[in-house]
Design a protein around this motif. Structure first.
Motif, PDB file in Angstrom:
ATOM      1  N   GLN A 470       0.830  -1.221   0.000  1.00  0.00           N
ATOM      2  CA  GLN A 470       0.000   0.000   0.000  1.00  0.00           C
ATOM      3  C   GLN A 470       0.859   1.262   0.000  1.00  0.00           C
ATOM      4  O   GLN A 470       0.499   2.279  -0.611  1.00  0.00           O
ATOM      5  N   ASN A 471       2.039   1.216   0.686  1.00  0.00           N
ATOM      6  CA  ASN A 471       2.943   2.382   0.665  1.00  0.00           C
ATOM      7  C   ASN A 471       3.445   2.679  -0.739  1.00  0.00           C
ATOM      8  O   ASN A 471       3.582   3.834  -1.153  1.00  0.00           O
ATOM      9  N   THR A 472       3.745   1.576  -1.461  1.00  0.00           N
ATOM     10  CA  THR A 472       4.188   1.759  -2.849  1.00  0.00           C
ATOM     11  C   THR A 472       3.084   2.431  -3.655  1.00  0.00           C
ATOM     12  O   THR A 472       3.331   3.343  -4.464  1.00  0.00           O
ATOM     13  N   GLU A 473       1.872   1.992  -3.396  1.00  0.00           N
ATOM     14  CA  GLU A 473       0.741   2.577  -4.094  1.00  0.00           C
ATOM     15  C   GLU A 473       0.557   4.055  -3.700  1.00  0.00           C
ATOM     16  O   GLU A 473       0.246   4.909  -4.540  1.00  0.00           O
ATOM     17  N   LEU A 474       0.794   4.362  -2.388  1.00  0.00           N
ATOM     18  CA  LEU A 474       0.689   5.742  -1.932  1.00  0.00           C
ATOM     19  C   LEU A 474       1.751   6.633  -2.570  1.00  0.00           C
ATOM     20  O   LEU A 474       1.506   7.812  -2.874  1.00  0.00           O
ATOM     21  N   ALA A 475       2.972   6.090  -2.736  1.00  0.00           N
ATOM     22  CA  ALA A 475       4.024   6.864  -3.403  1.00  0.00           C
ATOM     23  C   ALA A 475       3.626   7.211  -4.820  1.00  0.00           C
ATOM     24  O   ALA A 475       3.860   8.329  -5.305  1.00  0.00           O
ATOM     25  N   LEU A 476       3.013   6.216  -5.492  1.00  0.00           N
ATOM     26  CA  LEU A 476       2.544   6.471  -6.846  1.00  0.00           C
ATOM     27  C   LEU A 476       1.481   7.568  -6.846  1.00  0.00           C
ATOM     28  O   LEU A 476       1.492   8.475  -7.691  1.00  0.00           O
ATOM     29  N   LYS A 477       0.559   7.487  -5.853  1.00  0.00           N
ATOM     30  CA  LYS A 477      -0.481   8.504  -5.760  1.00  0.00           C
ATOM     31  C   LYS A 477       0.110   9.875  -5.412  1.00  0.00           C
ATOM     32  O   LYS A 477      -0.403  10.918  -5.850  1.00  0.00           O
ATOM     33  N   SER A 478       1.214   9.878  -4.622  1.00  0.00           N
ATOM     34  CA  SER A 478       1.860  11.146  -4.289  1.00  0.00           C
ATOM     35  C   SER A 478       2.387  11.830  -5.533  1.00  0.00           C
ATOM     36  O   SER A 478       2.252  13.044  -5.706  1.00  0.00           O
ATOM     37  N   ARG A 479       3.016  11.005  -6.422  1.00  0.00           N
ATOM     38  CA  ARG A 479       3.496  11.584  -7.670  1.00  0.00           C
ATOM     39  C   ARG A 479       2.333  12.111  -8.504  1.00  0.00           C
ATOM     40  O   ARG A 479       2.438  13.132  -9.182  1.00  0.00           O
ATOM     41  N   GLN A 480       1.217  11.334  -8.413  1.00  0.00           N
ATOM     42  CA  GLN A 480       0.045  11.797  -9.147  1.00  0.00           C
ATOM     43  C   GLN A 480      -0.479  13.125  -8.569  1.00  0.00           C
ATOM     44  O   GLN A 480      -0.929  14.000  -9.314  1.00  0.00           O
ATOM     45  N   VAL A 481      -0.391  13.269  -7.226  1.00  0.00           N
ATOM     46  CA  VAL A 481      -0.811  14.520  -6.605  1.00  0.00           C
ATOM     47  C   VAL A 481       0.085  15.674  -7.035  1.00  0.00           C
ATOM     48  O   VAL A 481      -0.380  16.792  -7.307  1.00  0.00           O
ATOM     49  N   GLU A 482       1.414  15.399  -7.090  1.00  0.00           N
ATOM     50  CA  GLU A 482       2.325  16.449  -7.542  1.00  0.00           C
ATOM     51  C   GLU A 482       2.009  16.866  -8.968  1.00  0.00           C
ATOM     52  O   GLU A 482       2.031  18.046  -9.306  1.00  0.00           O
ATOM     53  N   GLU A 483       1.723  15.855  -9.806  1.00  0.00           N
ATOM     54  CA  GLU A 483       1.367  16.162 -11.184  1.00  0.00           C
ATOM     55  C   GLU A 483       0.072  16.972 -11.226  1.00  0.00           C
ATOM     56  O   GLU A 483      -0.066  17.923 -12.014  1.00  0.00           O
TER      57      GLU A 483
END
Length: 884
Positions: A470-483
Motif C-alpha cells: 500500500q505504501n508503494t501505491e501511496l508513493a505512486l499517488k503522491s506523484r500523481q498529486v504532484e502532477e
C-alpha cells in the motif's frame, strides 16, 4: 495704589507723562515771566539812565563849545567873521536844547526833573546874553561884549555845567539802582529755577516710583504665584485684581489653572476607574464597582447601569447607586422605550435638564426631591451595544462631568467586552474539562484494549507486507498529486490569462466608450461605466494575485536581483498607503535609518512583499498606529511592521500564511480580501532567501518581521527582454527604468513622426488590438495586425517592420517565446520590440513619468493614448515631443 490698579499700564504711562508735561509748562511760564521782567529792567536801564547821562554829557560839551564860540564873537572884526562865529554858537545851542529835551523826556524821579528844570531855566537866561553880545559886537563895542561874555556869560555857563554834571551823576546813580534791582531779579530767577528743577525731579521720582511699584508689585505677585506652582506642584490661582494688562494675564493664568485642574480631574478619574476594574472581576462585580465609582465621582444623587440582553432585545438593570424602585422607575427598557431605550437604539448620549417633580423623584434618607439633570450614555464596543449608564444630580450636571462620562464610556465598554469574553472562555474551558474527564475514561478503556491489540500484533505483522504494498501505491499517488498540483498551477495560469483577455476587452471598451460617448450618455450611464471599470480593476488585481501564486508554486517565477535602496522602496510603499491611513486617521510611524545599506535582491518582489504587509497592517487597524522599523543584523536586514489592530488568535497563527486563509472567512466578514496577500508575500520571501514571521495578540495588534539577505545567495539568469533603444536583451525592470530616463521632458501633445514607420501589433484580443491600432494610426504610424505568435513569425519572414508590439500572454505562445524565435533569425535580430502587459494600459505607468503636464493628462482622460505613444517612441528611438 488701588486707583492705579484700575488703570491700564498704558493709562498709567500717559498720566505720568501728562503730569510731568503740565509741571514743565508751569515752569516754562514762570521762567518766561521772570526773564521778561529781567529784560524790562535791562531795557529801562538802557532807555533812561544811560541815555540821560549821555545826553547830559553831550549838552555839557556843547555848552563849553558854545561859551568858547561867544568869546570869538566878541573878538569878531568883520560882519562875515561874526556871522560864521554865530552859526557855530547857534548850532551848539540847538545841540544843548536837543539834549536837554532828551534828558527831560527820559529822566526819572522828582529830583532829576528839578535838575532838568533848573538847567532849562539857566539855558533860557543864556539867550538874552548871546543876543546882547551879538548886538554890541555889531556896533563895534568889542570890549563891552567881551566883558559881558567873561562875566555874566561865564557865570551862567558855569552854572549850566554844574547842572549837567549833577544830571550825569543823578543818571549814574539811577543806573546803579537799576543794576542792583536787575541783580536781585537775576538771583530770584536762579533760586526759583533751582527750586522748580528740584521739585520737577522729585515729582518725576515720585510718579516713577508709584507707577513702577504699581506695575512691578502686580508682576511680582503673579511671578510669586507661578514660582509657588513650580516649586510645590500645586495649582494655585492668582488673586490679583484691577483692570489692566497684568490683571488680564492673571485671569488668563487662572483660566489655565482651571483647565489643568479639569484635565487632572479627568485623568485622576480615568486612573481611579481603571484601578477599580483591576483584577479578575466577575461581570456583576465589574458593573457594580463602575456604577458606584462614577456616581460618586460626578456627585450624582443616583445612578444605574442597564446591560443589553441580546436574547430579549432589552436593557435590564445590572447595577445601581442610591436607586429606589417605584412607579417612576423600571428595571427593563425595550429599544426606544424611555430615555434608556432611546439611548440604546440611537447609541448616542442624551442629557435632560430642568426636570419637574412629576417627572422624576430621588429619595434620600430625609427627602424626596426632583433631580435637576439626568445624563444617559451608551456603552458601545466595536459597534456592539453592551449597555446604558444613567446618572442623576440635584444640581445641573457640569460640562466637565459630562466630558468625563464621555471619556470613560469606551473604557467601561471595552472592559465589559473582555469580561464577558473571559466568562465565555471559562465556560468553554469548563466544558473542555468535562470532555477531558470523558477522555480519561476512554483512555482507561483503550488501555484495556491495548492488551487485546498486543495479542493481535502477530496478526498485524502478517499484514505488514500488505501495508508495504500500500505504501508503494501511496508513493505512486503522491506523484500523481504532484502532477495534479502542477496541472493546477498551469490551469490557474491559463485560466488567469483566459479571464484577463475578456476582462481587458471589457475594461478597454468601457474606457473607450466613456471617453468617446461622454456627451451622448447621461450621468447615470456614465456612473454605470465607472462601476464597470472599478470592479474590473478589482477583478484584474485578484487574477494577477492568482497568477503570481501559480507562478511561485510552479517555479516559473524568476528572481531578477539588482542593487537598490531598501529605504527608498519602503518610503515609496508608505507614500502609496499613507492616503488610506489618513482617511482612517491612523498614524504611520517610520523608524528606518538613513544609512541602511543597499540590498542586492529583486526590487519588484520586495516592493510587492512590503505592499502586502504594510497594506494589511493599515487595513486591519481601526485606531492607533502602524510602525515600520528596520535594522541591520549581520548580513541580513530585518524589517518589522507592527500595528495596533485586531490581532490574530493563537489558533489561527500557524495557518496565517496559507492560501485563501482568513481569520473571518464568512460572506458577512468586516474586512475585504481573498487571503492571497500574505501567502504570496511568504512564498516570495522564501524565493529571495529570506524569512517572514509573525507575533500577534488579539485586540492588541500584530508584528510581522521580514528578514532579507543583503546579497541574494543565488545567481540566476534573468529572462530575456528586448531593449527598447538598442534591441539588446534586458530585464523588465531595466525596461521601465529606461522609459523613465526618457521622460524628463514634459509632453502634452503628440505630433506626427517625421517619416511614417511600419509597426506590427501582435494581439489576440480584438478590442485591445483595435484600440492600439487607432492610437498609433492617429499620429501617422502605419500599422499591421496579427492575432497570434505564429502569424507574427510568418509575417516577419516576409516583411520586416520598424517595430513590433506583442501581448505578453497569448494562447499558442507568449510574447517572449515569439521574440526568441524572431531573435534566432540573424536577418531580423535588430527589430525593436515592445511587450505589453495588463499594467501597460493603466495609469500607474504614466504616474512614473516626470513632467509638468502629467496631472493635465490624467484630467483629460488621455492616459492610455499618451502611455502607449510614450513607450512606442522609446522603442523606436524617437525623441519625446517638445512641450509648447
Amino acid at each position: 495704589m488701588d486707583f492705579l490698579n484700575k488703570m491700564t499700564i498704558k493709562g498709567r504711562m500717559v498720566l505720568s507723562f501728562a503730569l510731568i508735561l503740565l509741571f514743565l509748562i508751569v515752569f516754562a511760564v514762570f521762567s518766561i515771566t521772570e526773564m521778561d521782567q529781567l529784560g524790562g529792567l535791562t531795557e529801562t536801564l538802557y532807555d533812561h539812565p544811560l541815555k540821560v547821562s549821555n545826553a547830559a554829557l553831550e549838552a555839557k560839551a556843547a555848552i563849553i563849545r558854545m561859551h568858547r564860540s561867544m568869546k570869538d564873537v566878541s573878538k569878531s572884526r568883520t560882519e562875515t567873521e561874526l556871522h560864521t562865529t554865530m552859526v557855530r554858537v547857534q548850532s551848539d545851542e540847538k545841540l544843548v536844547s536837543m539834549n536837554l529835551g532828551i534828558v527831560k523826556g527820559r529822566i526819572l524821579g522828582q529830583e532829576g526833573k528839578n535838575l532838568v528844570h533848573e538847567a532849562a531855566k539857566l539855558f533860557a537866561e543864556w539867550k538874552p546874553i548871546r543876543v546882547q553880545v551879538q548886538e554890541l559886537t555889531l556896533k563895534g563895542n568889542h570890549e563891552e561884549a567881551a566883558q559881558i561874555t567873561g562875566t555874566t556869560g561865564a557865570d551862567l555857563v558855569l552854572h549850566l555845567e554844574e547842572r549837567m554834571s549833577e544830571l550825569t551823576a543823578y543818571a549814574i546813580h539811577k543806573a546803579a539802582g537799576f543794576m542792583g534791582e536787575a541783580r536781585a531779579v537775576q538771583q530770584r530767577v536762579l533760586i526759583n529755577t533751582g527750586i522748580f528743577i528740584g521739585v520737577a525731579i522729585l515729582l518725576s521720582l515720585v510718579i516713577a516710583f508709584f507707577v513702577t511699584k504699581s506695575i512691578l508689585s502686580n508682576v511680582s505677585a503673579l511671578k510669586k504665584t507661578m514660582g509657588e506652582v513650580t516649586r510645590t506642584g500645586d495649582l494655585i490661582k492668582s488673586e490679583l485684581g484691577g483692570k489692566n494688562e497684568i490683571s488680564d494675564m492673571a485671569k488668563d493664568y487662572n483660566r489655565l489653572v482651571d483647565r489643568l485642574q479639569a484635565q487632572f480631574w479627568l485623568k485622576d478619574g480615568q486612573n481611579s476607574l481603571r484601578d477599580e476594574m483591576v483584577g479578575d472581576l466577575a461581570y456583576e462585580d465589574l458593573v457594580t464597582k463602575c456604577t458606584r465609582f462614577i456616581s460618586r465621582y460626578v456627585r450624582a444623587c443616583t445612578g444605574a447601569l442597564y446591560g443589553w440582553d441580546e436574547k430579549r432585545s432589552a436593557c435590564e438593570l445590572q447595577a445601581s447607586y442610591a436607586f429606589v424602585e417605584g412607579k417612576h422607575f423600571a428595571r427593563r427598557f425595550a429599544p426606544g422605550e424611555g430615555i434608556v431605550g432611546q439611548v440604546a437604539i440611537e447609541k448616542r448620549p442624551i442629557l435632560l435638564k430642568d426636570i419637574s417633580e412629576k417627572d422624576h423623584l430621588v429619595q434620600t434618607g430625609t427627602i424626596n426631591a426632583p433631580a435637576k439633570s439626568i445624563y444617559a450614555v451608551p456603552l458601545v464596543y466595536e459597534g456592539n451595544l453592551y449597555g446604558v449608564l444613567e446618572v442623576a444630580t440635584f444640581e445641573e450636571l457640569p460640562p466637565l462631568s459630562i466630558e468625563f462620562m464621555d471619556i470613560i464610556r469606551p473604557i467601561i465598554s471595552t472592559r465589559m467586552h473582555t469580561t464577558l469574553q473571559g466568562e465565555q472562555i471559562k465556560y468553554l474551558l469548563k466544558s473542555e474539562q468535562e470532555k477531558n474527564e470523558e477522555l480519561q475514561a476512554q483512555t482507561e478503556e483503550l488501555q484495556a484494549q491495548t492488551e487485546e491489540l498486543h495479542s493481535q500484533s502477530e496478526e498485524l505483522r502478517v499484514t505488514s507486507e500488505e501495508l508495504q504494498e500500500q505504501n508503494t501505491e501511496l508513493a505512486l499517488k503522491s506523484r500523481q498529486v504532484e502532477e495534479a498540483n502542477r496541472l493546477k498551477s498551469e490551469f490557474l495560469s491559463n485560466m488567469s490569462h483566459e479571464l484577463r483577455t475578456p476582462l481587458n476587452s471589457v475594461m478597454a471598451l468601457s474606457r473607450v466608450l466613456a471617453t468617446q460617448a461622454e456627451e451622448r450618455l447621461n450621468e447615470e450611464e456614465l456612473n454605470y461605466l465607472a462601476v464597470i471599470l472599478r470592479n474590473g480593476k478589482k477583478l484584474l488585481s485578484l487574477i494577477n494575485d492568482l497568477l503570481d501564486l501559480a507562478k511561485i508554486e510552479s517555479g516559473r517565477m524568476d528572481v531578477r536581483p539588482k542593487p537598490f535602496s531598501l529605504s527608498s522602496t519602503i518610503e515609496t510603499v508608505i507614500e502609496r498607503i499613507e492616503i488610506i491611513a489618513r482617511e482612517k486617521r491612523i498614524e504611520i510611524r517610520e523608524d528606518v535609518p538613513d544609512n541602511l545599506p543597499r540590498i542586492d535582491s529583486d526590487e519588484t518582489r520586495v516592493d510587492q512583499i512590503l505592499q502586502n504587509l504594510i497594506g494589511n497592517a493599515v487595513k486591519f487597524t481601526e485606531k492607533g498606529h502602524v510602525t515600520i522599523s528596520a535594522h541591520v543584523d549581520g548580513g541580513k536586514i530585518r524589517i518589522t511592521i507592527s500595528d495596533t489592530g485586531i490581532g490574530v488568535s493563537e489558533k489561527d497563527l500557524p495557518y496565517i500564511f496559507d492560501e485563501f486563509r482568513q481569520v473571518d472567512g464568512t460572506t458577512a466578514r468586516h474586512y475585504e480580501g481573498t487571503g492571497l496577500g500574505l501567502a504570496i508575500a511568504f512564498k516570495a520571501t522564501r524565493m529571495l532567501g529570506g524569512d517572514l514571521s509573525v507575533k500577534s495578540v488579539p485586540a492588541e495588534g500584530s508584528a510581522f518581521t521580514l528578514t532579507l539577505p543583503i546579497t541574494w545567495p543565488e545567481t540566476l539568469a534573468a529572462s530575456d527582454y528586448f531593449d527598447l533603444r538598442s534591441a539588446e536583451l534586458m530585464s523588465p525592470e531595466r525596461m521601465t527604468f529606461l522609459a523613465d530616463e526618457h521622460s524628463d521632458k514634459p509632453y502634452s501633445s503628440t505630433p506626427e513622426p517625421l517619416t511614417p514607420k511600419h509597426i506590427l501589433v501582435v494581439e489576440d484580443n480584438q478590442a485591445a488590438m483595435l484600440q492600439i491600432r487607432r492610437v498609433l494610426e492617429s499620429v501617422g504610424y502605419l500599422v499591421d495586425t496579427v492575432g497570434g505568435g505564429q502569424e507574427a513569425i510568418d509575417y516577419v519572414n516576409d516583411t520586416i517592420p520598424d517595430g513590433i508590439i506583442l501581448d505578453l500572454m497569448m494562447p499558442d505562445m507568449d510574447g517572449f517565446q515569439v521574440l526568441n524565435i524572431i531573435r534566432s533569425k540573424n536577418a531580423t535580430r535588430g527589430i525593436p520590440a515592445l511587450i505589453l502587459t495588463a499594467k501597460d494600459l493603466t495609469a500607474e505607468d504614466l504616474r512614473e513619468l516626470k513632467g509638468n503636464n502629467v496631472q493635465q493628462l490624467l484630467q483629460k482622460g488621455d492616459i492610455l493614448r499618451e502611455t502607449l505613444l510614450h513607450k512606442v517612441r522609446l522603442m523606436l528611438g524617437e525623441p519625446p515631443p517638445i512641450a509648447p
